[in-house]
Structure formats: C-alpha cells, structure tokens
Design an enzyme around this catalytic site. Structure first.
Site, PDB file in Angstrom:
ATOM      1  N   LYS A  54      -6.171   9.781  -0.523  1.00 37.56           N
ATOM      2  CA  LYS A  54      -5.295  10.794   0.088  1.00 37.56           C
ATOM      3  C   LYS A  54      -4.884  11.830  -0.953  1.00 37.56           C
ATOM      4  O   LYS A  54      -4.878  13.034  -0.684  1.00 37.56           O
ATOM      5  CB  LYS A  54      -4.058  10.111   0.695  1.00 37.56           C
ATOM      6  N   GLN A  98       2.700   3.940   2.508  1.00 36.28           N
ATOM      7  CA  GLN A  98       1.436   3.241   2.737  1.00 36.28           C
ATOM      8  C   GLN A  98       1.713   1.837   3.286  1.00 36.28           C
ATOM      9  O   GLN A  98       2.516   1.090   2.718  1.00 36.28           O
ATOM     10  CB  GLN A  98       0.652   3.166   1.410  1.00 36.28           C
ATOM     11  N   ASP A 121       2.592  10.872   9.181  1.00 37.85           N
ATOM     12  CA  ASP A 121       1.773   9.754   9.670  1.00 37.85           C
ATOM     13  C   ASP A 121       1.992   9.524  11.167  1.00 37.85           C
ATOM     14  O   ASP A 121       1.227   8.808  11.811  1.00 37.85           O
ATOM     15  CB  ASP A 121       2.133   8.463   8.911  1.00 37.85           C
TER      16      ASP A 121
END
Ligand code: NAD
Length: 295
Positions: A54, A98, A121
């Site tokens: 990422k 994450q 997200d």
C-alpha cells in the site's frame, strides 16, 4: 466458449494514471497533498507485506503515506488514542488499520473510532450502514474494485442474476449490497450453504470470495457467465491461486479474472482512489463548497 481474461492490472494502471493529475491539481489549488496513515499492530508477516504494497502504491502516485508500526503489546486505549490523533491531523486524509488485530484489541471499537470522513477502508459502521440505506462516504476497497472492473469491462449489472460466494464483512456482504444497489438480483452463499452448485449455476455474474482453492468447478458455472475470483490462496508448492478452477472454468465462462492479476490490483487502487477523494472532499469543505458528514 473461451473466456475473455479480465486484466485487473491493466484496469488498475489505467485508473492510477489519472491520480497524479488529481493530486497535482489539489496541490496547485489548495496546497494540499493527500495523506494516508497506515497502522500496523504486531508482526504478522502477511500484514507487513500488505502494508508495504500500500505504501509503495501511494508513493507511485504521489500520496504521502505515514506508517505506524505498533507493538502487539499496545493497549486498546493507546491504539484508540493514536487513531484519535490521526483523526485530528490535517495532513492525514485517510486512516487505515491493517487487519487482523491481536485478540486483546476490540476490532469493532477500533473501526468505529476512525473518523467517517477518513475511513478510506470503508469499514466504519456508518459507511457499512450506508451500503444498505445509501449515503456511504467510502466503499470498501475490494468490492468497490470488483464493481469498477465490471464497469470498465462494460459488463451490465442491472437485472443480472449475481451469486456471491463468501459472506465476510470485508468482501462478500458489502459486495452483495453494492451489486444489489445497482439493481442486480443477488444471492449470497457461505460455508453453511447446502449444495453450492445449485446457486452458482444460476449466476450471470459469479463473484467468489471464500478462500478455498478449486471451490468453483466448471460444472458449477453457467455457460457464458462472468466469473470474478476474489480468492487469494497460497498452495503448498508456493503458487498463488484463486477459488476458481481457472483452466476449466475459462472454457465455459464468457469472461473471467485471473489470480494473480485480477481483483488484487484493483483493491489497492481503490484505496488510493478513496484517499484522493477524501482529500478532495475535505479541501472542498474547507473552502465552503460543501460540508462532509460531521459524524
Ligand atoms: P473470510 O474467511 O473472512 O470469509 C470467507 C467466507 O467464505 C465466509 O463467509 C465463509 O462462510 C465462506 N466460505 C468458506 N468456505 C466456503 C465453502 N466451502 N463454500 C462456500 N462458502 C465458503 O475471508 P475474506 O476475508 O472474505 O476473504 C475471502 C478470500 O478473498 C480469501 O482468499 C482472501 O485472501 C481473499 N481476499 C482477496 C482480496 C483481494 O484484493 N483480491 C481482498 C480481500 C480478501
């Protein structure tokens, strides 16, 4: 029939090519550079790889990334505190934690602490709820990537019979909702579904996100179906495969995504897209063009 291979890398590259221009224009007009904060808790090697992918993708288009590697021993309260700091940091337009998190951390509370306007997200309850009622600020990256892939291939969604195999919160459920919002007729299957094939055989578009290699065999797929394989599985010999018997199903489907090179590149691309869009909407809000959700 031999399926057209849907090239996720090419589609992702085409989308990413537009991002530097959007970022330059933000910078020229408002002196703003989109910023993404990524929090990695613990030392799970797979998570570390995802985070570094990422970060690399951000660098490549001109998004500033800030990575915070936090010890597994971090307390729940400390982690929430770090998120609140990032929520209040003007350099940051996206906050991503994450997953998975260590067991002593309450993932739901962590996701609920991320500001909705920085939830790139798309896992905050507000954004999840918005998939049902409309009004989502950011859609979750993997299903969003699938929708973009279908759109870029000019594959119609409205009125199609869609079967989604997999009902997780991050892929299957939001995928089903996003396709339903586009007027598909959607069935969701999962590990407890009896006779999976009786559902999958009806699909005009079959989206598979179960994490089981070779789950979908040719006899389970309607001739001419579009097959989107979200699965990523590492075989004992080190090969990466999806959930679909690619060789077999490609002879029957009209279009199919490979693994790797299908949905995977789109997921990170949608994270970049969400982060840039977040910076654009915050900048627009700052100059009074519109107000983002105050939640
Ligand atoms: P998960 O384990 O959270 O959920 C799996 C889902 O599949 C569950 O709903 C389960 O009930 C269902 N399932 C499991 N076995 C099944 C079976 N035999 N028949 C029918 N349904 C079954 O997984 P997830 O996070 O949703 O990810 C699914 C897959 O997608 C994994 O392989 C993951 O690595 C991959 N993934 C890929 C991307 C990408 O960018 N391409 C992103 C996220 C996840």
């Amino acid at each position: 029939m031999t399926a057209r291979i849907i090239d996720g890398r090419a589609c992702a590259a085409q989308l990413r090519a537009e991002y530097p221009t959007r970022i330059r224009s933000l910078h020229e007009q408002a002196g703003v550079t989109p910023g993404l904060a990524v929090l990695l808790v613990g030392d799970d090697p797979a998570s570390a790889v995802y985070v570094s992918n990422k970060v690399r993708a951000c660098d490549a288009v001109g998004i500033r990334s800030f990575t915070f590697c936090l010890p597994t021993t971090i307390t729940h309260a400390e982690l929430l505190g770090r998120i609140v700091e990032l929520n209040n940091d003007d350099r940051i337009h996206g906050v991503l934690v994450q997953l998975p998190l260590p067991p002593h951390i309450d993932m739901r509370e962590v996701l609920a602490t991320i500001a909705v306007d920085k939830d790139v997200d798309g896992f905050h309850l507000y954004n999840v709820g918005g998939l049902v009622t409309g009004g989502t600020v950011f859609s979750p990256c993997t299903p969003y990537g699938v929708v973009k892939l279908l759109e870029s291939e000019a594959i119609p969604i409205e009125g199609q019979n869609v079967v989604v195999v997999g009902a997780s919160n991050i892929v299957g459920k939001p995928m089903a909702l996003m396709l339903m919002a586009r007027n598909a007729t959607v069935a969701i299957c999962h590990a407890k579904t009896r006779d999976l094939a009786q559902f999958t055989i009806l699909a005009d578009i079959l989206v598979v996100a179960a994490g089981v290699p070779n789950l979908i065999l040719p006899q389970m797929v309607k001739t001419g179906a579009v097959v989107i394989d979200v699965g990523i599985n590492r075989l004992p010999d080190g090969r990466i495969v999806g959930d679909v018997d690619f060789e077999g199903v490609a002879k029957k489907a009209s279009a199919i995504t490979p693994v790797p090179g299908g949905v995977g590149p789109m997921t990170v691309t949608m994270l970049l897209d969400n982060t840039i869009r977040s910076a654009e909407r915050m900048t627009a809000a700052a100059v009074g063009l519109w107000r983002p959700s105050s939640l």
